[in-house]
Design a protein around this motif. Sequence first.
Motif, PDB file in Angstrom:
ATOM      1  N   LEU A  92       6.100  14.822 -32.026  1.00  0.00           N
ATOM      2  CA  LEU A  92       5.265  15.851 -32.653  1.00  0.00           C
ATOM      3  C   LEU A  92       5.516  17.230 -32.053  1.00  0.00           C
ATOM      4  CD1 LEU A  92       1.816  13.988 -32.926  1.00  0.00           C
ATOM      5  CD2 LEU A  92       3.527  14.348 -34.726  1.00  0.00           C
ATOM      6  N   GLY A  93       6.485  17.308 -31.144  1.00  0.00           N
ATOM      7  CA  GLY A  93       6.795  18.583 -30.503  1.00  0.00           C
ATOM      8  C   GLY A  93       5.873  18.922 -29.361  1.00  0.00           C
ATOM      9  N   LEU A  94       5.101  17.940 -28.900  1.00  0.00           N
ATOM     10  CA  LEU A  94       4.191  18.170 -27.780  1.00  0.00           C
ATOM     11  C   LEU A  94       4.906  17.908 -26.459  1.00  0.00           C
ATOM     12  CD1 LEU A  94       1.035  16.351 -29.228  1.00  0.00           C
ATOM     13  CD2 LEU A  94       1.550  18.805 -29.293  1.00  0.00           C
ATOM     14  N   GLU A  95       4.332  18.388 -25.388  1.00  0.00           N
ATOM     15  CA  GLU A  95       4.944  18.208 -24.079  1.00  0.00           C
ATOM     16  C   GLU A  95       4.738  16.806 -23.525  1.00  0.00           C
ATOM     17  OE1 GLU A  95       3.578  21.179 -21.411  1.00  0.00           O
ATOM     18  OE2 GLU A  95       4.254  22.869 -22.642  1.00  0.00           O
ATOM     19  N   GLY A  96       3.785  16.075 -24.082  1.00  0.00           N
ATOM     20  CA  GLY A  96       3.516  14.719 -23.601  1.00  0.00           C
ATOM     21  C   GLY A  96       2.723  14.697 -22.321  1.00  0.00           C
ATOM     22  N   THR A  97       1.829  15.673 -22.150  1.00  0.00           N
ATOM     23  CA  THR A  97       0.975  15.686 -20.956  1.00  0.00           C
ATOM     24  C   THR A  97      -0.008  14.520 -21.032  1.00  0.00           C
ATOM     25  OG1 THR A  97      -0.694  17.102 -21.991  1.00  0.00           O
ATOM     26  CG2 THR A  97       1.131  18.197 -20.861  1.00  0.00           C
ATOM     27  N   ASN A  98      -0.603  14.195 -19.885  1.00  0.00           N
ATOM     28  CA  ASN A  98      -1.566  13.097 -19.860  1.00  0.00           C
ATOM     29  C   ASN A  98      -2.742  13.341 -20.808  1.00  0.00           C
ATOM     30  OD1 ASN A  98      -0.007  11.756 -18.025  1.00  0.00           O
ATOM     31  ND2 ASN A  98      -1.293  12.194 -16.261  1.00  0.00           N
ATOM     32  N   THR A  99      -3.160  14.594 -20.900  1.00  0.00           N
ATOM     33  CA  THR A  99      -4.282  14.922 -21.790  1.00  0.00           C
ATOM     34  C   THR A  99      -3.907  14.698 -23.246  1.00  0.00           C
ATOM     35  OG1 THR A  99      -5.114  16.569 -20.224  1.00  0.00           O
ATOM     36  CG2 THR A  99      -5.889  16.720 -22.508  1.00  0.00           C
ATOM     37  N   GLY A 159      -4.716   9.172 -19.659  1.00  0.00           N
ATOM     38  CA  GLY A 159      -3.410   9.205 -20.300  1.00  0.00           C
ATOM     39  C   GLY A 159      -2.251   8.813 -19.403  1.00  0.00           C
ATOM     40  N   ASN A 160      -2.520   8.342 -18.188  1.00  0.00           N
ATOM     41  CA  ASN A 160      -1.454   7.914 -17.279  1.00  0.00           C
ATOM     42  C   ASN A 160      -1.002   6.513 -17.657  1.00  0.00           C
ATOM     43  OD1 ASN A 160      -0.223   6.597 -14.899  1.00  0.00           O
ATOM     44  ND2 ASN A 160      -0.678   8.541 -13.880  1.00  0.00           N
ATOM     45  N   ILE A 161       0.246   6.369 -18.142  1.00  0.00           N
ATOM     46  CA  ILE A 161       0.710   5.102 -18.708  1.00  0.00           C
ATOM     47  C   ILE A 161       0.659   3.974 -17.684  1.00  0.00           C
ATOM     48  CG2 ILE A 161       2.670   3.895 -19.727  1.00  0.00           C
ATOM     49  CD1 ILE A 161       3.556   6.484 -20.945  1.00  0.00           C
ATOM     50  N   PHE A 162       1.276   4.169 -16.516  1.00  0.00           N
ATOM     51  CA  PHE A 162       1.325   3.077 -15.540  1.00  0.00           C
ATOM     52  C   PHE A 162      -0.066   2.754 -14.995  1.00  0.00           C
ATOM     53  CE2 PHE A 162       5.996   3.757 -15.037  1.00  0.00           C
ATOM     54  CZ  PHE A 162       6.356   2.450 -15.302  1.00  0.00           C
ATOM     55  N   ARG A 163      -0.943   3.768 -14.906  1.00  0.00           N
ATOM     56  CA  ARG A 163      -2.297   3.512 -14.430  1.00  0.00           C
ATOM     57  C   ARG A 163      -3.015   2.581 -15.404  1.00  0.00           C
ATOM     58  NH1 ARG A 163      -6.284   8.398 -12.937  1.00  0.00           N
ATOM     59  NH2 ARG A 163      -4.841   8.423 -11.172  1.00  0.00           N
ATOM     60  N   ILE A 164      -2.923   2.890 -16.699  1.00  0.00           N
ATOM     61  CA  ILE A 164      -3.663   2.111 -17.694  1.00  0.00           C
ATOM     62  C   ILE A 164      -3.018   0.744 -17.914  1.00  0.00           C
ATOM     63  CG2 ILE A 164      -4.481   2.057 -20.072  1.00  0.00           C
ATOM     64  CD1 ILE A 164      -4.594   5.083 -20.018  1.00  0.00           C
ATOM     65  N   THR A 165      -1.677   0.681 -17.965  1.00  0.00           N
ATOM     66  CA  THR A 165      -1.024  -0.612 -18.175  1.00  0.00           C
ATOM     67  C   THR A 165      -1.238  -1.536 -16.982  1.00  0.00           C
ATOM     68  OG1 THR A 165       1.074   0.345 -17.386  1.00  0.00           O
ATOM     69  CG2 THR A 165       0.735   0.237 -19.773  1.00  0.00           C
ATOM     70  N   SER A 166      -1.248  -0.984 -15.768  1.00  0.00           N
ATOM     71  CA  SER A 166      -1.506  -1.812 -14.588  1.00  0.00           C
ATOM     72  C   SER A 166      -2.927  -2.366 -14.625  1.00  0.00           C
ATOM     73  CB  SER A 166      -1.294  -0.999 -13.311  1.00  0.00           C
ATOM     74  OG  SER A 166       0.068  -0.647 -13.148  1.00  0.00           O
TER      75      SER A 166
END
Length: 499
Positions: A138-145, A381-388
């Motif tokens: 989507l052209g976003l920076e992909g920040t955690n927020t 929005g932290n991927i490894f935090r939430i997946t863990s």
Amino acid sequence: MATDHTPVAPDSDAEDLAQFGYSQRLKRSMTTFTSFCLAFSMIAITGTLGPLLGPALSMVGGVAFWFWVLAFIGVVWIVLVFMHMAARIPVTGYAYQWTSRITTPYYGWLVAMVGIITFTTGATSIGALFGSIVAPELGLEGTNTEIMWLGIAAVTFCFAINIVGIRYATRFNNGVAIVEIVFTAAVALLLLGGVLFFFKSGGFGLLVDNHGVNGDNSIAIPWQNYVFAATAPIFSLMGWEASADLAEETKDPRRSAPRAMFRAVAVCAAAGLIVMAIFIAAIPTSVPDALEHPNMMFWIVESHFGRVTAVILELIAYASLLGCIVANVAVATRLVYSVSRDGLLPFSEKFGKVSPRWQTPVNASIALWLMCLAVQVVGAGNIFRITSMAVIAYYLTYALTMLGVIVGHKMGRIPEPPKGAGYFGLGKALVPVASIGFLWAMAVVTLYLTPAENHYIIGYFAIALGMGAALAGYAWWALKSGKAKVPVTEVTEEVSARA
């Protein structure tokens, strides 16, 4: 002459359910294939590999794909025990219902609370993965927020699908599963042919190359990197038990659910291993160069086959993740519904109510939606935090269930299925298999709690279990006062004697 005490097969699924103390209230429309698609959607191979392929390579290099073998060898023991129990107690609420009936309602309640945490973190983690791969496109920076808000939008959409009816949810999952299997297999085969005969790529030698951190061979790999690199297969091979949880909406669930669970895990483990290996081998330049692309899987396809093919794969990955959220939500709401039906939660009458219009537990869905939003905000929005968090919650549920099955078998309280062919059973191997499953589940939990980066999870679970302790007081009072009651499963003397 010995008397055969094996239960007689009921004339219908509704009569079978009645033996467990419940009337048919949910719409029973799922077939064996639909049950498989549900379990397959919970695993979400294409959607999971999209965001996790790059991080796995950055952690340890191409050898990360071998973790699929380890993950399957470990989880298959748990799958076999779930298959055994699904053939004997085909009731919505799966592990909660099983452990309540074969041990005590108090232990079953504990399993239910951990299970609710499991599926809320599961849906939230998939929402975060969805946000992580959609943001760059989507052209976003992909920040955690940004990932957090995209995840919230995805979870909200999937809750809406579940509320309007399981029929729509299963149709969505059926379509996603079919398209995902066919198209991903086609792309993988084309990539395989290209790697073997046409492409100038790293080739299959990358699969035995233990690259350093971020592809730099001069940087030593910390041991915890191997734990995080194993997240893709371990995280993927979770959630297949959805088929057992939706037993009251499945036709012939004693046979359908066990088959669906095993097929989903076997197919996804093989597909994950093969597809990940092919995509790594097809990297057109080098691993460090590939790591610069946020959506590596799509970049590899675009490099070889053009933008159109890559866009199609992206859309399938998005649909795969949405299908996984839909399945997680369905399982979570049914678990809350099952616990509330027995009166073990405050406002049980509200949460255990089925909408006459949609024939789904709408109130339970809304409550869980709010819980998922809270988890999404906490995970930031932290991927490894939430997946863990999701991995630990899932495997705690698996461990508690394995322990309950072992105790229930020793107490002689696990019933036999009715007369007839096609009912899966482990026989005398049940306790050894469950013991191995318990050890594997605890090993995964321990490994994911050991790295310092994951110590914050202990605090989150302490808060969650603290809230659960308050609810435990209510459950204890409800059971003692007779306000709540878990129906008892009758077990013949012959079964008890064999234990």
